[in-house]
Write a protein that holds these residues in place. Structure first.
Motif, PDB file in Angstrom:
ATOM      1  N   ALA A 125      -2.737  -2.214  -2.415  1.00 36.27           N
ATOM      2  CA  ALA A 125      -3.415  -2.310  -1.113  1.00 36.27           C
ATOM      3  C   ALA A 125      -2.422  -2.696  -0.018  1.00 36.27           C
ATOM      4  CB  ALA A 125      -4.556  -3.328  -1.195  1.00 36.27           C
ATOM      5  N   ARG A 126      -1.528  -3.633  -0.346  1.00 37.20           N
ATOM      6  CA  ARG A 126      -0.535  -4.048   0.664  1.00 37.20           C
ATOM      7  C   ARG A 126       0.449  -2.930   0.989  1.00 37.20           C
ATOM      8  NH1 ARG A 126       0.726 -10.175  -1.641  1.00 37.20           N
ATOM      9  NH2 ARG A 126      -1.209 -11.102  -0.867  1.00 37.20           N
ATOM     10  N   LEU A 127       0.774  -2.123  -0.007  1.00 36.11           N
ATOM     11  CA  LEU A 127       1.745  -1.043   0.232  1.00 36.11           C
ATOM     12  C   LEU A 127       1.182   0.032   1.157  1.00 36.11           C
ATOM     13  CD1 LEU A 127       3.252  -0.953  -3.344  1.00 36.11           C
ATOM     14  CD2 LEU A 127       4.520  -1.462  -1.231  1.00 36.11           C
ATOM     15  N   ILE A 128      -0.135   0.200   1.146  1.00 38.92           N
ATOM     16  CA  ILE A 128      -0.737   1.159   2.085  1.00 38.92           C
ATOM     17  C   ILE A 128      -0.605   0.617   3.514  1.00 38.92           C
ATOM     18  CG2 ILE A 128      -2.945   2.163   2.853  1.00 38.92           C
ATOM     19  CD1 ILE A 128      -1.664   3.583   0.420  1.00 38.92           C
ATOM     20  N   ILE A 129      -0.800  -0.688   3.664  1.00 37.95           N
ATOM     21  CA  ILE A 129      -0.580  -1.298   4.986  1.00 37.95           C
ATOM     22  C   ILE A 129       0.868  -1.065   5.415  1.00 37.95           C
ATOM     23  CG2 ILE A 129      -0.614  -3.458   6.323  1.00 37.95           C
ATOM     24  CD1 ILE A 129      -3.384  -2.761   5.291  1.00 37.95           C
ATOM     25  N   LYS A 130       1.772  -1.264   4.467  1.00 32.89           N
ATOM     26  CA  LYS A 130       3.202  -1.135   4.776  1.00 32.89           C
ATOM     27  C   LYS A 130       3.576   0.289   5.203  1.00 32.89           C
ATOM     28  CE  LYS A 130       7.642  -2.438   2.708  1.00 32.89           C
ATOM     29  NZ  LYS A 130       8.275  -2.909   1.449  1.00 32.89           N
ATOM     30  N   VAL A 131       3.009   1.269   4.526  1.00 31.97           N
ATOM     31  CA  VAL A 131       3.357   2.654   4.857  1.00 31.97           C
ATOM     32  C   VAL A 131       2.728   3.054   6.202  1.00 31.97           C
ATOM     33  CG1 VAL A 131       1.507   4.036   3.794  1.00 31.97           C
ATOM     34  CG2 VAL A 131       3.853   4.834   3.693  1.00 31.97           C
ATOM     35  N   THR A 132       1.634   2.420   6.554  1.00 32.01           N
ATOM     36  CA  THR A 132       0.971   2.742   7.822  1.00 32.01           C
ATOM     37  C   THR A 132       1.610   1.973   8.980  1.00 32.01           C
ATOM     38  OG1 THR A 132      -1.072   2.944   6.531  1.00 32.01           O
ATOM     39  CG2 THR A 132      -1.286   3.023   8.925  1.00 32.01           C
ATOM     40  N   GLN A 133       2.043   0.766   8.702  1.00 29.89           N
ATOM     41  CA  GLN A 133       2.748  -0.042   9.711  1.00 29.89           C
ATOM     42  C   GLN A 133       4.090  -0.489   9.108  1.00 29.89           C
ATOM     43  OE1 GLN A 133       4.386  -1.180  12.239  1.00 29.89           O
ATOM     44  NE2 GLN A 133       2.403  -1.308  13.291  1.00 29.89           N
ATOM     45  N   PRO A 134       5.126   0.346   9.251  1.00 33.12           N
ATOM     46  CA  PRO A 134       6.395   0.066   8.568  1.00 33.12           C
ATOM     47  C   PRO A 134       7.192  -1.088   9.192  1.00 33.12           C
ATOM     48  CG  PRO A 134       6.202   2.394   9.213  1.00 33.12           C
ATOM     49  CD  PRO A 134       5.129   1.648   9.926  1.00 33.12           C
TER      50      PRO A 134
END
Lengths: 79, 79, 79, 79, 79, 79
Positions: free
Chosen positions: B29-38
């Protein structure tokens, strides 16, 4: 409008790995945005709005989790 | 952008235990945040916003529950 | 941070009864809140906010329903 | 009112390809909007509202992901 | 707190009919509200708020749909 | 209150066609609204609110998609 955008890249839910499955989930979610808002300039203008809004980032995560559930099942979880 | 972030740690949904499966759900779940807000600085700045907002904490819980459902199924519920 | 909180009590999704499964769903949902907001004082301060807000109570219900779906499947619905 | 709108095009969930399945998910989601708001003029007036609102675009994505999960299962994931 | 409220009436997901399964879904959703907000007076005061707010009514519907999915699967859809 | 409203029309999830299954999903979602807000006059007054609000229309779509997933599974997707 639907006909102008390819909604499922490669027209398949099958991927070699979970990583590729996850990337497909991200792409499929984005393509729904694209088909609903076909104007690239408007989509680009919205990017800072959602990318700096934690509630929207969480909602994006929820959508991708749902897309991924389907892709993972399609691939029998890459077991 | 998607290519720069590993979205599925170890490229596998299989874990030895439910606890590890749950941790994987949190990470994915956190990695999706990361890919959306790098931008790490922007992500860090958002942390107090969502971590002190009960509605957002609940929404995070919903997202992780959905991710975990897939991981649990992949592992046949560790039965 | 994830490592400091046990996310799945007893490291198992299996319970003897639906009632215990439901209690596990509640606990697992709360543990995600805890791992996201580790400060007990802040969590305690938020309690009246969500416990008196019907929209948040409904959202909590949605999250627990999703957690419970996984636990119920893990236990083959206690049939 | 329900009787006046065909809710499932061709009265079938089966499609030849994932792409067609995805298009069916989009159509079925739109037909629910249509049956709830039968006035085409009002629907048309709402389009810029949701198509320029990232939160709504994300929510549309969530709905279509859920519809698609059902259609994909119906088609055994086109395997 | 969890221990003071029976979360699953009759400690079973099995019902004789879909109608009873649906009623169980409604009850289980309400019991989560009850365990989160144990004060009956506060719960009663919130009733007009959510019962006259269409967005909350829709969210209640979403929660019960999720609960019902589990109960229906537990009963093999009463087939 | 629950006892006064029939929550599952015909007390069955089985339908002859996908179209009828979809109509059942719409009806079941509406009956949850009815059981939560039994006053027909208040429900009627809310109609323009949600029928002209794109966010609510999308949320209705999400709820019906979830109901339909259960009905479709119950009918083995009408295959």
């Amino acid at each position: 409008m639907t006909e102008l955008v390819q909604l499922v890249p490669n027209n398949s839910l099958l991927t070699k790995t979970p990583e590729e499955g996850r990337q497909l989930a991200v792409k499929m979610a984005r393509l729904i945005i694209k088909v609903t808002q076909p104007d690239a300039a408007i989509r680009e203008k919205m990017r800072p709005t959602y990318a700096e809004d934690p509630a929207m980032l969480i909602a994006i995560g929820q959508t991708i989790a749902t897309e991924f559930a389907t892709i993972a099942a399609a691939n029998n979880y890459w077991k």
